[in-house]
Design a protein around this motif. Structure first.
Motif, PDB file in Angstrom:
ATOM      1  N   ILE A  45      -7.746  -4.479  25.806  1.00 50.81           N
ATOM      2  CA  ILE A  45      -8.745  -5.365  25.189  1.00 50.81           C
ATOM      3  C   ILE A  45      -8.897  -6.699  25.931  1.00 50.81           C
ATOM      4  O   ILE A  45      -9.472  -7.640  25.410  1.00 50.81           O
ATOM      5  N   PRO A  47     -10.768  -9.215  28.062  1.00 52.06           N
ATOM      6  CA  PRO A  47     -12.238  -9.335  28.170  1.00 52.06           C
ATOM      7  C   PRO A  47     -12.711  -9.285  29.625  1.00 52.06           C
ATOM      8  O   PRO A  47     -13.253 -10.257  30.153  1.00 52.06           O
ATOM      9  N   THR A 255      -4.673 -15.082  23.750  1.00 56.37           N
ATOM     10  CA  THR A 255      -6.010 -14.943  23.166  1.00 56.37           C
ATOM     11  C   THR A 255      -7.062 -14.532  24.199  1.00 56.37           C
ATOM     12  O   THR A 255      -8.075 -13.951  23.840  1.00 56.37           O
ATOM     13  N   LEU A 256      -6.828 -14.855  25.490  1.00 52.99           N
ATOM     14  CA  LEU A 256      -7.734 -14.372  26.548  1.00 52.99           C
ATOM     15  C   LEU A 256      -6.939 -13.414  27.441  1.00 52.99           C
ATOM     16  O   LEU A 256      -7.085 -12.199  27.313  1.00 52.99           O
ATOM     17  N   PHE A 302     -17.188 -17.353  22.077  1.00 51.52           N
ATOM     18  CA  PHE A 302     -16.652 -16.039  22.434  1.00 51.52           C
ATOM     19  C   PHE A 302     -15.292 -15.799  21.772  1.00 51.52           C
ATOM     20  O   PHE A 302     -14.992 -14.712  21.301  1.00 51.52           O
ATOM     21  N   ASP A 305     -14.738 -14.226  18.034  1.00 53.71           N
ATOM     22  CA  ASP A 305     -14.927 -12.779  17.894  1.00 53.71           C
ATOM     23  C   ASP A 305     -13.815 -12.021  18.598  1.00 53.71           C
ATOM     24  O   ASP A 305     -13.311 -11.017  18.106  1.00 53.71           O
ATOM     25  N   HIS A 306     -13.436 -12.533  19.758  1.00 49.97           N
ATOM     26  CA  HIS A 306     -12.418 -11.812  20.523  1.00 49.97           C
ATOM     27  C   HIS A 306     -11.073 -11.831  19.795  1.00 49.97           C
ATOM     28  O   HIS A 306     -10.368 -10.815  19.735  1.00 49.97           O
ATOM     29  N   LEU A 309     -10.847  -9.270  17.150  1.00 51.97           N
ATOM     30  CA  LEU A 309     -10.520  -7.943  17.672  1.00 51.97           C
ATOM     31  C   LEU A 309      -9.015  -7.813  17.951  1.00 51.97           C
ATOM     32  O   LEU A 309      -8.385  -6.812  17.595  1.00 51.97           O
TER      33      LEU A 309
END
Ligand SMILES: Cc1ncc(COP(=O)(O)O)c(C=O)c1O
Length: 422
Positions: A45, A47, A255-256, A302, A305-306, A309
């Protein structure tokens, strides 16, 4: 004449040898092993598409700026984005309170470089984040530690440890690494009060705060501390921003993506300026290109929402792991039930040493991190950390079944001779 290197190493290297645990963890690279050892996010997941798009846009639009040296403090629009984002959680700061770092691991190292003298005592939770211990050992820190339970650090034991005169306290309030536990609001308030009374600052390390799957959000220590100082009317620096007891750090690693090596420190401006000087000697600044690409990804909401998920995926994996533990682990074993984050913590009966057990687990194609790695005093021999974010749900079930088998065999080996004696 060749240099006898071992006569040239700095004294600080003495406490920094390779550990048995690290050697064992190298063995977990075998693809047949289901590893719960690393603190790795789920790569499926990441991005990737958003980064692909933003990387092209940044290079096309601001290519030469992105490839140029930048300010040590960090890319200003990204710092402003962080200020705005943190405001949602009640953290009142201004751009001058924010320093971008190359991962929060660098933030910890900077804090060590700025605050720790050889022999200084640091108060940590027990267990605590291994990377902080490693970073601060390089500055020849000593540790005093306070155990945690399911509500975080045991506040009633804090004052005794504070009598040793620590330089600062290192606290992981949310979904603690490795314990998976969260510091309750009641304890947070007490901690802030005690820190204020003793005049001991807090380093609040919060990589997982946003990854809450259930339960109520609890305000960060930096917010509670600011409220307290506001009530006492001793809160502002010359620009009207916080001047409390807490240095806060967080990261985009969970988170990223951790490969970005992008994180930040929030602190009073005088601390930030010291950290800036220290960072100049380390790496001048965090990659301009990466900061600009990350900012481009982040700026249109962004992250919200990410993160939604990520929470969904990790929650499912945590549930699968808890279910498998309930199903396969023998009586007498216990574990935490984290409301978020990446880890849970297992406690086995006293007679089992999880470091000795590790080669047996690896032979059975499953891996964890032995708990003693996270104890500054080397205790915790009967504990281990499990990561639930990285493995697929089907593998989590198989891996926990394999691990349960190893634990049961070990318990059986201990119980057999006891039965013979009885
Ligand atoms: C508590 C804690 N602090 C800091 C870090 C380092 O994170 P980063 O990837 O931002 O360097 C980690 C990484 O797992 C962590 O668990």
């Amino acid at each position: 004449m060749t240099t006898p290197w071992n006569q040239r190493y700095a004294l600080r290297m003495q406490g920094m040898g390779s550990s048995l645990i690290r050697e064992l963890l190298k063995l977990t690279q075998d693809p047949e092993i289901i590893s719960f050892a690393g603190g790795l996010p789920a790569p499926e997941i990441f991005p990737v598409a958003a980064f692909d798009e933003s990387a092209c846009r940044v290079l096309r639009t601001y290519g030469s700026q992105a490839l140029q040296y930048g300010m040590t403090e960090g890319y200003r629009p990204l710092r402003q984005w962080i200020v705005d984002y943190m405001a949602r959680y009640g953290i009142e700061a201004n751009v001058s309170n924010v320093l971008i770092t190359s991962g929060s691991q660098q933030a910890l190292d900077l804090i060590g470089k700025v605050l720790i003298n050889p022999g200084d005592l640091i108060l940590t939770e027990k267990p605590t984040y291994l990377g902080a211990l490693q970073a601060w050992r390089a500055y020849q820190a000593d540790y005093t530690c306070v155990p945690i339970d399911q509500d975080g650090v045991q506040i009633e034991l804090l004052e005794e440890a504070l009598c040793g005169g620590p330089k600062f306290m290192y606290i992981l309030p949310n979904f603690q690494n490795p314990g998976g536990v969260t510091l309750s609001l009641e304890r947070r308030l007490k901690l802030i009060e005690i820190a204020d009374r003793y005049g001991v600052p807090i380093i609040e390390d919060d990589p997982y705060g946003e990854l809450r799957f259930e339960g109520e959000h609890i305000p960060p220590l930096v917010v509670l501390d600011a409220q307290r100082h506001k009530e006492k009317q001793d809160c502002s620096d010359s620009e009207g921003f916080m001047r409390g007891n807490v240095i806060y750090t967080s990261t985009f690693s969970k988170t990223l993506a951790p490969g970005l090596r992008l994180a930040w420190i929030v602190a009073p401006t005088e601390v930030i300026s010291r950290c800036v000087i220290a960072k100049q000697g380390m790496d001048l600044h965090t990659s301009s290109l990466i900061q600009m690409i990350a900012y481009d990804v982040l700026r249109d909401d962004f992250l919200q929402d990410h993160v939604r998920l990520i929470r969904q995926v990790y929650r499912q994996r945590r549930d699968v792991m808890l279910e498998a533990l309930d199903k396969y682990f023998p009586p007498g074993t216990h574990w935490t039930r984290p409301q978020g984050g990446l880890f849970l913590w297992v406690i086995l009966p006293e007679e089992i040493d999880t470091l000795d057990l590790m080669p047996k687990a690896i032979a059975n194609k499953v891996a964890y991190v032995p708990g003693s790695a996270f104890y500054p005093d080397g205790s915790g021999h009967n504990t281990f950390r499990l990561n639930f974010s990285n493995a697929h749900p089907e593998d989590i079930t198989i891996g926990i079944e394999r691990l349960a088998e190893v634990v049961k065999n070990e318990l059986y080996e201990y119980q057999e001779p006891m039965a013979a004696i009885a």
